[in-house]
Motif scaffolding. Structure first.
Motif, PDB file in Angstrom:
ATOM      1  N   LEU A  45      27.425  33.262  41.561  1.00  0.00           N
ATOM      2  CA  LEU A  45      28.012  31.832  41.577  1.00  0.00           C
ATOM      3  C   LEU A  45      28.668  31.250  40.209  1.00  0.00           C
ATOM      4  O   LEU A  45      29.672  30.140  40.965  1.00  0.00           O
ATOM      5  CB  LEU A  45      26.469  31.212  41.446  1.00  0.00           C
ATOM      6  N   LYS A  46      28.314  32.045  38.886  1.00  0.00           N
ATOM      7  CA  LYS A  46      28.656  30.833  37.664  1.00  0.00           C
ATOM      8  C   LYS A  46      30.737  31.464  38.108  1.00  0.00           C
ATOM      9  O   LYS A  46      31.144  30.548  37.593  1.00  0.00           O
ATOM     10  CB  LYS A  46      28.215  31.560  36.959  1.00  0.00           C
ATOM     11  N   GLN A  47      31.072  33.051  38.371  1.00  0.00           N
ATOM     12  CA  GLN A  47      32.278  32.547  38.344  1.00  0.00           C
ATOM     13  C   GLN A  47      33.115  31.498  39.352  1.00  0.00           C
ATOM     14  O   GLN A  47      34.610  31.207  39.723  1.00  0.00           O
ATOM     15  CB  GLN A  47      32.641  34.371  39.375  1.00  0.00           C
ATOM     16  N   ILE A  48      32.274  31.420  40.217  1.00  0.00           N
ATOM     17  CA  ILE A  48      33.087  30.756  41.999  1.00  0.00           C
ATOM     18  C   ILE A  48      33.045  29.449  40.978  1.00  0.00           C
ATOM     19  O   ILE A  48      33.873  28.197  41.146  1.00  0.00           O
ATOM     20  CB  ILE A  48      32.370  30.514  43.254  1.00  0.00           C
ATOM     21  N   GLU A  49      32.212  28.572  40.135  1.00  0.00           N
ATOM     22  CA  GLU A  49      31.869  27.216  39.320  1.00  0.00           C
ATOM     23  C   GLU A  49      32.556  27.391  38.902  1.00  0.00           C
ATOM     24  O   GLU A  49      33.250  26.311  38.669  1.00  0.00           O
ATOM     25  CB  GLU A  49      30.597  27.361  38.684  1.00  0.00           C
ATOM     26  N   ASP A  50      33.241  28.387  37.638  1.00  0.00           N
ATOM     27  CA  ASP A  50      33.969  28.567  37.151  1.00  0.00           C
ATOM     28  C   ASP A  50      35.842  28.308  37.525  1.00  0.00           C
ATOM     29  O   ASP A  50      36.275  27.281  36.910  1.00  0.00           O
ATOM     30  CB  ASP A  50      33.923  29.069  35.834  1.00  0.00           C
ATOM     31  N   LEU A 100      29.536  44.306  46.717  1.00  0.00           N
ATOM     32  CA  LEU A 100      29.896  42.729  45.747  1.00  0.00           C
ATOM     33  C   LEU A 100      29.304  43.452  44.682  1.00  0.00           C
ATOM     34  O   LEU A 100      29.106  42.774  44.081  1.00  0.00           O
ATOM     35  CB  LEU A 100      29.123  41.502  46.590  1.00  0.00           C
ATOM     36  N   THR A 101      30.741  43.066  44.121  1.00  0.00           N
ATOM     37  CA  THR A 101      30.730  43.263  42.493  1.00  0.00           C
ATOM     38  C   THR A 101      31.470  42.441  41.430  1.00  0.00           C
ATOM     39  O   THR A 101      33.072  41.778  42.108  1.00  0.00           O
ATOM     40  CB  THR A 101      31.605  44.684  42.150  1.00  0.00           C
ATOM     41  N   PRO A 102      31.483  41.803  40.384  1.00  0.00           N
ATOM     42  CA  PRO A 102      32.412  40.737  39.735  1.00  0.00           C
ATOM     43  C   PRO A 102      33.480  41.366  40.047  1.00  0.00           C
ATOM     44  O   PRO A 102      33.970  40.239  40.311  1.00  0.00           O
ATOM     45  CB  PRO A 102      31.478  40.333  38.530  1.00  0.00           C
ATOM     46  N   ASP A 103      34.339  42.668  39.906  1.00  0.00           N
ATOM     47  CA  ASP A 103      35.734  42.657  40.404  1.00  0.00           C
ATOM     48  C   ASP A 103      35.880  42.018  41.721  1.00  0.00           C
ATOM     49  O   ASP A 103      36.683  41.281  42.091  1.00  0.00           O
ATOM     50  CB  ASP A 103      35.427  44.312  40.028  1.00  0.00           C
ATOM     51  N   ARG A 104      35.454  42.361  42.426  1.00  0.00           N
ATOM     52  CA  ARG A 104      36.280  42.218  43.755  1.00  0.00           C
ATOM     53  C   ARG A 104      35.993  40.706  44.265  1.00  0.00           C
ATOM     54  O   ARG A 104      36.797  40.281  44.883  1.00  0.00           O
ATOM     55  CB  ARG A 104      34.558  42.351  45.314  1.00  0.00           C
ATOM     56  N   VAL A 105      34.462  39.569  43.913  1.00  0.00           N
ATOM     57  CA  VAL A 105      34.368  38.431  43.154  1.00  0.00           C
ATOM     58  C   VAL A 105      35.516  38.169  42.920  1.00  0.00           C
ATOM     59  O   VAL A 105      36.291  37.122  43.602  1.00  0.00           O
ATOM     60  CB  VAL A 105      33.525  38.055  43.002  1.00  0.00           C
ATOM     61  N   HIS A 106      36.572  38.490  41.781  1.00  0.00           N
ATOM     62  CA  HIS A 106      37.282  38.241  40.719  1.00  0.00           C
ATOM     63  C   HIS A 106      38.621  38.113  41.733  1.00  0.00           C
ATOM     64  O   HIS A 106      39.453  37.056  41.894  1.00  0.00           O
ATOM     65  CB  HIS A 106      36.761  38.898  39.409  1.00  0.00           C
ATOM     66  N   LEU A 107      39.093  38.974  43.039  1.00  0.00           N
ATOM     67  CA  LEU A 107      40.257  39.778  43.437  1.00  0.00           C
ATOM     68  C   LEU A 107      39.726  38.387  44.625  1.00  0.00           C
ATOM     69  O   LEU A 107      41.331  38.143  44.982  1.00  0.00           O
ATOM     70  CB  LEU A 107      39.984  41.458  43.296  1.00  0.00           C
ATOM     71  N   PHE A 108      39.220  38.263  45.537  1.00  0.00           N
ATOM     72  CA  PHE A 108      39.208  37.467  46.263  1.00  0.00           C
ATOM     73  C   PHE A 108      39.265  35.796  45.846  1.00  0.00           C
ATOM     74  O   PHE A 108      40.035  35.448  46.496  1.00  0.00           O
ATOM     75  CB  PHE A 108      37.608  37.558  46.873  1.00  0.00           C
ATOM     76  N   MET A 109      38.939  35.943  44.484  1.00  0.00           N
ATOM     77  CA  MET A 109      39.333  34.303  44.417  1.00  0.00           C
ATOM     78  C   MET A 109      40.746  34.547  43.781  1.00  0.00           C
ATOM     79  O   MET A 109      41.271  33.262  43.740  1.00  0.00           O
ATOM     80  CB  MET A 109      38.847  34.043  42.464  1.00  0.00           C
ATOM     81  N   GLN A 110      41.255  35.126  43.396  1.00  0.00           N
ATOM     82  CA  GLN A 110      42.870  35.235  42.693  1.00  0.00           C
ATOM     83  C   GLN A 110      43.457  35.310  45.002  1.00  0.00           C
ATOM     84  O   GLN A 110      44.414  34.675  44.193  1.00  0.00           O
ATOM     85  CB  GLN A 110      43.138  36.694  41.829  1.00  0.00           C
ATOM     86  N   GLU A 111      42.923  35.835  45.733  1.00  0.00           N
ATOM     87  CA  GLU A 111      43.805  35.047  46.443  1.00  0.00           C
ATOM     88  C   GLU A 111      43.646  33.954  46.704  1.00  0.00           C
ATOM     89  O   GLU A 111      44.458  33.365  47.887  1.00  0.00           O
ATOM     90  CB  GLU A 111      42.471  36.216  48.245  1.00  0.00           C
ATOM     91  N   SER A 112      42.740  32.755  45.889  1.00  0.00           N
ATOM     92  CA  SER A 112      42.323  31.296  45.728  1.00  0.00           C
ATOM     93  C   SER A 112      42.017  30.816  47.400  1.00  0.00           C
ATOM     94  O   SER A 112      42.732  30.171  48.172  1.00  0.00           O
ATOM     95  CB  SER A 112      43.440  30.618  45.681  1.00  0.00           C
ATOM     96  N   ALA A 113      41.213  30.257  47.473  1.00  0.00           N
ATOM     97  CA  ALA A 113      40.152  30.214  48.445  1.00  0.00           C
ATOM     98  C   ALA A 113      40.690  28.271  48.575  1.00  0.00           C
ATOM     99  O   ALA A 113      41.462  27.338  49.267  1.00  0.00           O
ATOM    100  CB  ALA A 113      38.810  29.530  48.595  1.00  0.00           C
ATOM    101  N   ALA A 118      36.666  24.285  49.466  1.00  0.00           N
ATOM    102  CA  ALA A 118      37.371  25.855  49.120  1.00  0.00           C
ATOM    103  C   ALA A 118      36.393  26.512  48.438  1.00  0.00           C
ATOM    104  O   ALA A 118      36.130  28.030  49.127  1.00  0.00           O
ATOM    105  CB  ALA A 118      38.113  25.619  48.065  1.00  0.00           C
ATOM    106  N   ALA A 119      34.888  26.501  48.471  1.00  0.00           N
ATOM    107  CA  ALA A 119      33.697  27.050  46.953  1.00  0.00           C
ATOM    108  C   ALA A 119      32.789  27.724  48.753  1.00  0.00           C
ATOM    109  O   ALA A 119      32.551  28.853  48.653  1.00  0.00           O
ATOM    110  CB  ALA A 119      33.491  26.414  46.928  1.00  0.00           C
ATOM    111  N   THR A 120      33.215  26.763  48.914  1.00  0.00           N
ATOM    112  CA  THR A 120      32.107  27.529  50.599  1.00  0.00           C
ATOM    113  C   THR A 120      32.724  28.412  51.190  1.00  0.00           C
ATOM    114  O   THR A 120      32.112  29.157  51.354  1.00  0.00           O
ATOM    115  CB  THR A 120      32.153  25.466  51.615  1.00  0.00           C
ATOM    116  N   GLU A 121      34.143  27.638  51.896  1.00  0.00           N
ATOM    117  CA  GLU A 121      34.878  29.006  52.746  1.00  0.00           C
ATOM    118  C   GLU A 121      34.636  30.314  52.240  1.00  0.00           C
ATOM    119  O   GLU A 121      34.669  31.512  52.157  1.00  0.00           O
ATOM    120  CB  GLU A 121      35.930  28.351  52.773  1.00  0.00           C
ATOM    121  N   THR A 122      34.890  30.697  50.232  1.00  0.00           N
ATOM    122  CA  THR A 122      34.462  31.328  49.900  1.00  0.00           C
ATOM    123  C   THR A 122      33.029  32.263  49.974  1.00  0.00           C
ATOM    124  O   THR A 122      33.055  33.640  49.969  1.00  0.00           O
ATOM    125  CB  THR A 122      34.552  31.000  47.625  1.00  0.00           C
ATOM    126  N   LEU A 123      32.323  30.801  49.966  1.00  0.00           N
ATOM    127  CA  LEU A 123      30.722  31.267  49.664  1.00  0.00           C
ATOM    128  C   LEU A 123      30.922  32.543  50.902  1.00  0.00           C
ATOM    129  O   LEU A 123      30.139  33.243  51.369  1.00  0.00           O
ATOM    130  CB  LEU A 123      29.863  30.762  49.626  1.00  0.00           C
TER     131      LEU A 123
END
Length: 338
Positions: free
Chosen positions: A39-44, A86-99, A68-73
């Motif tokens: 959650l903190k990753q998404i917030e940041d 689900l790991t921090p790396d996988r969250v990071h990589l999905f965020m790189q696709e940029s919601a 965007a955050a809603t779609e990500t969650l």
């Protein structure tokens, strides 16, 4: 789960409330991560405030960012239903696709469709992550000369290589040429042991690695033996004119002004050139201006040339790399002001 709130100091402009179904405590815990790190990753990344009670969420912040955050969650919760943890790396990589960019593209009816690159049969598609990578690939497909500028790990060279392989497979070009300045040896390759190929291999290894991944070792070796793929240090480009070729100049921040001009004037008819580099990682001797920095200044107003600027947010390696790049950028800016 008790209600918890992150970043109470954020200015709230909009709040999006929703629940995640089906209600599954184990999946929900995986979504939040240990100590709510996901959650903190998404917030940041999206600059929002996330509050949670049970399986109900309230996401606050700027309107487009909360969506965007809603779609990500929601996407990540679906991922928790699969076998892979689900790991921090996988969250990071999905965020790189940029919601954020994905949502903006959906809202904007005039937005272009995302592009993917097909490098070889059976190898699948390579999909650029995020707006900058998408812009970069689209620019390569549009312009004959393109610059990809930014820190390591942003996909500059890898995506350029993928575009080159696709162009070769579709017979849009007759060959691929991979070029790097051997600045670590001061262009004095004679001091290194072995023949020419053995001398330059260490400097071109990242380019070889990308080729092997996309085409396979045997096919790459066949294409190299047929001179369909050619690898060379920049010093060996002088006097050549390259027609119907896809040329990648990697690590271009380590070219001199003269070398960059020489390279750019080698490009012939039917050719595409991609110049990649990071102007914060210049290894030239003190007092020598980088050819990349000079070219940016000289060519910035030429409409037929594409420029894509990558930042720390585009890094697709380990999440810590993004923070390291950002920390160095912040330090350099602070030093420049002092």
């Amino acid at each position: 789960m008790n209600a918890h709130t992150h970043k109470e100091e954020k200015v709230i402009e909009n709040t999006c409330r929703f629940t995640l179904e089906p209600e599954d405590p184990q999946r929900f815990s995986e979504l939040c991560g240990q100590f709510d790190q996901h959650l903190k990753q998404i917030e940041d990344r999206l600059d929002v405030n996330i509050r949670v009670r049970g399986n109900s969420f309230a996401v606050s912040g700027r309107d487009d960012l909360t969506h965007a955050a809603t779609e990500t969650l929601k996407h990540l919760y679906r991922e928790t239903g699969k076998q892979e943890t689900l790991t921090p790396d996988r969250v990071h990589l999905f965020m790189q696709e940029s919601a954020i960019e994905w949502l903006s593209d959906r809202i904007n009816s005039d937005a272009e469709k995302p592009v993917s690159i097909c490098t070889a049969k059976g190898k699948g598609l390579i999909t650029p992550r995020g707006r900058n990578q998408q812009h970069y690939v689209k620019a390569i497909l549009k312009h004959d000369i393109n610059f990809g500028i930014g820190p390591a790990g942003t996909g500059k060279t890898y995506l350029a290589m993928a575009c080159a392989v696709q162009a070769l497979m579709e017979e849009n070009v007759r060959r691929i040429m991979l070029v790097r300045p051997a600045v670590e040896a001061g262009e004095k390759l004679g001091f290194l042991p072995g023949d020419l190929s053995q001398k330059i291999d260490p400097y071109l290894r990242p380019l070889y690695d990308a080729l092997y991944e996309m085409l396979g070792f045997e096919q790459v070796e066949r294409l190299i033996n047929k001179n369909v793929i050619e690898v060379a240090p920049l010093a060996y480009m002088r006097g050549r004119t390259l027609n119907n070729s896809f040329i990648i100049l990697d690590e271009s921040q380590n070219t001199t002004k003269e070398q960059m001009k020489m390279f750019l004037t080698r490009i012939g008819f039917g050719s595409t050139a991609v110049i990649t580099g990071d102007i914060t990682q210049i290894d030239l001797p003190k007092g020598i201006q980088s050819g990349l920095s000079h070219a940016i200044d000289v060519l910035k107003d030429v409409d037929a040339i594409g420029f894509t600027w990558f930042t720390a947010k585009d890094v697709v390696r380990h999440p810590l790399v993004q923070h390291i790049v950002q920390a160095y950028d912040n330090h350099d800016r602070a030093k420049g002001k002092s």
